[in-house]
Design an enzyme around this catalytic site. Structure first.
Site, PDB file in Angstrom:
ATOM      1  N   HIS A 231      46.775  46.438  38.034  1.00  0.00           N
ATOM      2  CA  HIS A 231      48.068  46.171  37.395  1.00  0.00           C
ATOM      3  C   HIS A 231      47.897  46.260  35.888  1.00  0.00           C
ATOM      4  O   HIS A 231      46.775  46.248  35.388  1.00  0.00           O
ATOM      5  CB  HIS A 231      48.559  44.762  37.761  1.00  0.00           C
ATOM      6  CG  HIS A 231      47.689  43.666  37.205  1.00  0.00           C
ATOM      7  ND1 HIS A 231      46.507  43.279  37.796  1.00  0.00           N
ATOM      8  CD2 HIS A 231      47.802  42.905  36.085  1.00  0.00           C
ATOM      9  CE1 HIS A 231      45.941  42.323  37.078  1.00  0.00           C
ATOM     10  NE2 HIS A 231      46.714  42.081  36.020  1.00  0.00           N
ATOM     11  N   ASP A 233      49.495  44.103  32.465  1.00  0.00           N
ATOM     12  CA  ASP A 233      50.190  42.838  32.236  1.00  0.00           C
ATOM     13  C   ASP A 233      51.536  43.118  31.566  1.00  0.00           C
ATOM     14  O   ASP A 233      51.649  44.007  30.729  1.00  0.00           O
ATOM     15  CB  ASP A 233      49.343  41.925  31.328  1.00  0.00           C
ATOM     16  CG  ASP A 233      48.075  41.435  32.038  1.00  0.00           C
ATOM     17  OD1 ASP A 233      47.929  41.667  33.252  1.00  0.00           O
ATOM     18  OD2 ASP A 233      47.235  40.823  31.351  1.00  0.00           O
ATOM     19  N   ARG A 303      34.353  32.655  41.270  1.00  0.00           N
ATOM     20  CA  ARG A 303      34.687  33.065  39.907  1.00  0.00           C
ATOM     21  C   ARG A 303      36.089  32.578  39.562  1.00  0.00           C
ATOM     22  O   ARG A 303      36.975  32.610  40.417  1.00  0.00           O
ATOM     23  CB  ARG A 303      34.628  34.595  39.832  1.00  0.00           C
ATOM     24  CG  ARG A 303      35.055  35.174  38.522  1.00  0.00           C
ATOM     25  CD  ARG A 303      34.852  36.696  38.478  1.00  0.00           C
ATOM     26  NE  ARG A 303      35.310  37.171  37.199  1.00  0.00           N
ATOM     27  CZ  ARG A 303      36.568  37.538  36.944  1.00  0.00           C
ATOM     28  NH1 ARG A 303      37.470  37.523  37.891  1.00  0.00           N
ATOM     29  NH2 ARG A 303      36.902  37.926  35.730  1.00  0.00           N
TER      30      ARG A 303
HETATM   31  C1  LIG Z   1      55.076  36.443  32.900  1.00  0.00           C
HETATM   32  C2  LIG Z   1      54.611  36.929  34.033  1.00  0.00           C
HETATM   33  C3  LIG Z   1      53.710  38.088  34.111  1.00  0.00           C
HETATM   34  C4  LIG Z   1      53.155  38.012  35.535  1.00  0.00           C
HETATM   35  C5  LIG Z   1      54.382  37.575  36.284  1.00  0.00           C
HETATM   36  C6  LIG Z   1      54.863  36.404  35.411  1.00  0.00           C
HETATM   37  C7  LIG Z   1      53.956  35.198  35.669  1.00  0.00           C
HETATM   38  C8  LIG Z   1      52.549  35.577  36.131  1.00  0.00           C
HETATM   39  C9  LIG Z   1      52.036  36.931  35.615  1.00  0.00           C
HETATM   40  C10 LIG Z   1      50.971  37.542  36.512  1.00  0.00           C
HETATM   41  C11 LIG Z   1      49.538  37.046  36.248  1.00  0.00           C
HETATM   42  C12 LIG Z   1      48.547  37.771  37.182  1.00  0.00           C
HETATM   43  C13 LIG Z   1      48.800  39.270  37.269  1.00  0.00           C
HETATM   44  C14 LIG Z   1      50.296  39.580  37.422  1.00  0.00           C
HETATM   45  C15 LIG Z   1      50.512  41.058  37.625  1.00  0.00           C
HETATM   46  C16 LIG Z   1      50.875  38.691  38.500  1.00  0.00           C
HETATM   47  O1  LIG Z   1      50.944  38.924  39.685  1.00  0.00           O
HETATM   48  O2  LIG Z   1      51.298  37.504  37.909  1.00  0.00           O
HETATM   49  C17 LIG Z   1      51.025  39.017  36.219  1.00  0.00           C
HETATM   50  C18 LIG Z   1      52.530  39.309  36.080  1.00  0.00           C
HETATM   51  C19 LIG Z   1      52.769  40.516  35.169  1.00  0.00           C
HETATM   52  O3  LIG Z   1      52.077  40.700  34.180  1.00  0.00           O
HETATM   53  O4  LIG Z   1      53.701  41.260  35.480  1.00  0.00           O
HETATM   54  O1  LIG Z   2      40.511  37.454  36.684  1.00  0.00           O
HETATM   55  C1  LIG Z   2      40.518  38.306  35.802  1.00  0.00           C
HETATM   56  O2  LIG Z   2      39.520  38.573  35.140  1.00  0.00           O
HETATM   57  C2  LIG Z   2      41.784  39.076  35.508  1.00  0.00           C
HETATM   58  C3  LIG Z   2      43.016  38.229  35.482  1.00  0.00           C
HETATM   59  C4  LIG Z   2      44.232  39.039  35.170  1.00  0.00           C
HETATM   60  O3  LIG Z   2      44.199  40.239  35.069  1.00  0.00           O
HETATM   61  C5  LIG Z   2      45.521  38.345  34.962  1.00  0.00           C
HETATM   62  O4  LIG Z   2      45.595  37.107  35.112  1.00  0.00           O
HETATM   63  O5  LIG Z   2      46.501  39.047  34.631  1.00  0.00           O
HETATM   64 FE   LIG Z   3      46.079  41.041  34.234  1.00  0.00          FE
END
Ligand SMILES: C=C1C[C@]23C[C@H]1CC[C@H]2[C@@]12CCC[C@@](C)(C(=O)O1)[C@H]2[C@@H]3C(=O)O
Ligand SMILES: O=C(O)CCC(=O)C(=O)O
Ligand SMILES: [Fe+2]
Length: 363
Positions: A231, A233, A303
């Protein structure tokens, strides 16, 4: 689409998985079918390391050339590791212990803070699970604003201590993020007057921050599953602390045919991993690369990581910086709030950015 509160971003985009909550991973001796991925995982090779010139740059934030180094890393990698960032190590260690303590709670206890299908904060699978063929070998906890209510559910006795740590950590992340923003933007010739939503003092006083805790338990069959699928961010930038007991974060390297693939980003003691997010890519009109990354799991180590996803203020319409535009550089994206973008991302996942593009990026 409406702007509104970040915590309401997913109200109209609930996710329903065939399993709503993670398993008790410690009780699983084998990889259940529901976690066994078949395609996608090995589409590209994984590298432990490439030649040394080919690793994610480690940048000392007190280096006299820091602005150039940061700019170069954001253009070529979309990621770097930052040392000498000024965040006290004790606080980072306390934050990691808090995260370990949270995920070590009994499953029933963790579910007291379960994230609702249309909710933003709380415990559960990652948001992107909705787009994945199989479940991911991980659990997560997300918080925006104060984690007090959820922490009170999780630790009825000592939630105050954990709350103080998380809040202090968030303050430090916001401070560091503002500094990183100006290093990145400074390298593009952008100054405080160029961004209205940077606030009167140009310190991004109203910026939003989301704390994301990630847990990747030891896995009996690590090569057949994934901790966190690929993904980018949705943030402007993300600041990630990864525990030093195991590597797991991988970055996608475009490169030539045989060099293309997933490169491990090893934990560097005391460093944070900094990612360019989708919003920084849009703000810089494509000059900075948002970066594909993922997390793999391993057989023996639990981890954890802590990510701070830093984004624009709740009601700010962010558009490509006008200083970076010109006759041969038209804006690649329309103005957008973080909330609106999260809605698009909730629908289209990794195709969200592309769907918004107004014209093809110049080569
Ligand atoms: C502000 C955000 C950004 C989210 C959604 C929401 C809260 C949590 C974030 C994450 C964190 C982990 C990877 C991701 C891909 C996920 O699944 O949740 C992120 C997503 C994004 O970056 O789109
Ligand atoms: O666990 C990791 O090192 C990556 C976490 C991550 O990509 C995220 O929280 O968006
Ligand atoms: Fe990420």
């Amino acid at each position: 689409m409406s702007s509104g509160k970040l915590s309401d971003a997913f109200k109209s985009h609930p996710i329903f998985l065939h399993k709503q909550q993670p398993d008790d991973f410690s009780s699983l001796q084998e990889l259940p079918k529901s976690y066994a991925w078949t395609s996608q995982l090995n589409e590209y090779p994984s590298f432990e390391s490439l030649s040394c010139s080919e690793s994610v740059p480690v940048i000392d934030l007190t280096d006299p050339n820091v602005v150039e180094l940061v700019g170069h890393a954001c253009k070529t990698w979309g990621m770097f590791q930052a040392t000498n960032h000024g965040v006290p190590q004790k606080l980072v260690d306390d934050m990691e212990s808090t995260v370990r303590s949270l995920f070590s709670l009994p499953p029933q206890q963790k579910l007291k803070a379960a994230r609702l299908p249309d909710g933003f904060s709380g415990y559960g699978f990652h948001r992107i699970s909705a787009f994945c063929e199989k479940l991911m070998w991980s659990e997560s906890f997300t918080t925006v604003g104060s984690p007090l209510e959820h922490f009170r559910q999780l630790w009825p006795q000592d939630y105050t201590k954990f709350c103080c740590i998380a809040e202090e950590y968030e303050r430090e992340m916001i401070r560091l993020a503002a500094k990183l923003m100006w290093l990145m933007l400074g390298s593009l010739g952008i100054s405080k007057e160029d961004i209205k939503w940077a606030g009167p003092r140009g310190e991004f006083e109203d910026a939003s921050a989301v704390l994301q805790f990630n847990s990747y338990p030891a896995c009996p069959d690590p090569d057949r599953t994934i901790g966190l699928a690929q993904h980018t961010d949705s943030s402007l930038i993300s600041i990630v602390h990864q525990s030093s007991n195991a590597s797991g974060l991988q970055v996608f390297r475009q490169g030539e045919e045989e060099g293309r693939g997933w490169l491990m980003v090893p934990p560097v003691p005391g460093a944070f991993v900094i990612n360019v997010g989708d919003f920084m890519h849009m703000l810089s009109n494509g000059l900075y690369q948002n970066v594909f990354h993922r997390a793999v799991v391993n057989r023996s180590q639990h981890r954890v990581s802590v990510a701070c996803l830093y984004g624009p203020p709740e009601n700010a319409q962010v558009s490509p910086l006008s200083k970076l535009l010109g006759p041969s550089c038209p804006p690649l994206y329309p103005p957008l709030t973080w909330n609106e973008y999260l809605g698009t991302k909730a629908k289209l996942h990794n195709k969200a950015l592309e769907s918004l593009r107004l014209c093809a990026p110049p080569n």
